[in-house]
Design an enzyme around this catalytic site. Sequence first.
Site, PDB file in Angstrom:
ATOM      1  N   ASP A   1      -5.373  -3.168 -20.387  1.00  0.00           N
ATOM      2  CA  ASP A   1      -4.555  -1.986 -20.691  1.00  0.00           C
ATOM      3  C   ASP A   1      -3.324  -1.881 -19.792  1.00  0.00           C
ATOM      4  OD1 ASP A   1      -6.614  -1.040 -22.562  1.00  0.00           O
ATOM      5  OD2 ASP A   1      -7.751  -0.506 -20.769  1.00  0.00           O
TER       6      ASP A   1
ATOM      7  N   HIS B   1      -3.425  -3.976 -28.250  1.00  0.00           N
ATOM      8  CA  HIS B   1      -2.043  -4.035 -27.774  1.00  0.00           C
ATOM      9  C   HIS B   1      -1.195  -3.050 -28.574  1.00  0.00           C
ATOM     10  CE1 HIS B   1      -2.640  -8.398 -26.138  1.00  0.00           C
ATOM     11  NE2 HIS B   1      -3.338  -7.493 -25.511  1.00  0.00           N
TER      12      HIS B   1
END
Length: 484
Positions: free
Chosen positions: A72, A100
């Site tokens: 992340d 993503h």
Amino acid sequence: MSLSTLSHPAAAAAGSGKSLFPAGPAAQSVHFPKARLPVPAAVSAATAAVHAEDRVSSLTQVSGVLGSQWGDEGKGKLVDVLAPRFDIVARCQGGANAGHTIYNSEGKKFALHLVPSGILHEGTLCVVGNGAVIHVPGFFGEIDGLESNGVRCGGRILVSDRAHLLFDLHQAVDGLREAELENSFIGTTKRGIGPCYSSKVTRNGLRVCDLRHMDTFGDKLDILFKDAASRFQGFQYSKSLLKEEVERYKKFADRLEPFIADTVHVLNESIKQKKKILVEGGQATMLDIDFGTYPFVTSSSPSAGGICTGLGIAPRAIGDLIGVVKAYTSRVGSGPFPTELFGEEGDRLRKAGMEFGTTTGRPRRCGWLDIVALKHSCQINGFSSLNLTKLDVLSGLSEIKVGVSYTQTDGQKLQSFPGDLDTLEQVQVNYEVLPGWQSDISSVRRYDELPQAARLYVERIEELVGVPVHYIGVGPGRDALIYK
């Protein structure tokens, strides 16, 4: 786990023009620049554009973008920004557990899981390599979502014939195994990634190329079903279920065929032809099956070695590797997190950074930047540069802490990131305290226009890990990037 705080000269010396850090083998002196006259906006923008062009054009033929924390970090955004300068963007490992988030030029948000982040650029070929695991229904769900928003995918995505197939049964097994562990949750995304890699390692998995042989596909899938049924009482198995799944995959096989390729050959021929390849890593080094906080890790190798094994290209072909690191730290699910913040401080970072998982939606645990873990990642991957993301999230803090070292319960300082989780859970984190800044930096596009304290923060990170920061994220949009 406890912590201690080191008083740092930065808080008092900020703005003095004097060196803020003691000279020594681990650090060089940093001086704040002298005051500058304001630069006209047009000149500033033009200079920033030239600097950006120089930075991107200097990247090697085969470059990689890898996560350096627990995922992340914002890898997808950098890949999206760099993709126009590359012919191919390739995923080398993982599956739909990677989330993503990227934005197109109109600011529209796209959440990708398996399709490489280069897909928004028409001239870019996207490759899903042999090291990835493919959930075909999810893959087509992503493609349908992209095409419904005007993104052409046909003829632009290749899937390795060697990649393993992830079935719904793997997802069912993932949930059953997590329930079986009760209070020892690893924090799986329940996307079936671990069970699919288990099938691969035990050599009873099915690969994409098996879709070309539907006459034997059912027999191979039957072995997987029986294996799951023998292992988990809660797994429902019947011949009718097997038949339904085979019929379903016959349809998928026809649709997937135009995407299937020997990507090892394609990539190596592309290297010979001097085409530029950008590798997009999923997850991150601290989740690596070997180098992460085992067993609270993923089932593949999101570090540099996974590029070679997951794409079939030689180590000597790989050049620049960019490590993506958040300006603070976050992680989803269970596992050690030495610099974790609790209460109001953790909530503030979580809300300001919108820290909720792209794949799971779960709130992420948040904490200060952990230099010990970052140095571990830099050592393993040999990063040529770093992309520091979400620097803007730290705006408004009066002070910012950086975890610079660990001390064991016996008072001895650790020389490296420990592989022993019992040790890691008990370490005391030693912090340096740096001054914060109050201004909003989301519109800044030149490094020298950042607040003095923000530049201090960036430069101290460079000193501590020994790797230059070349890219600084100051917002979610693709243009919210400073090239240093």
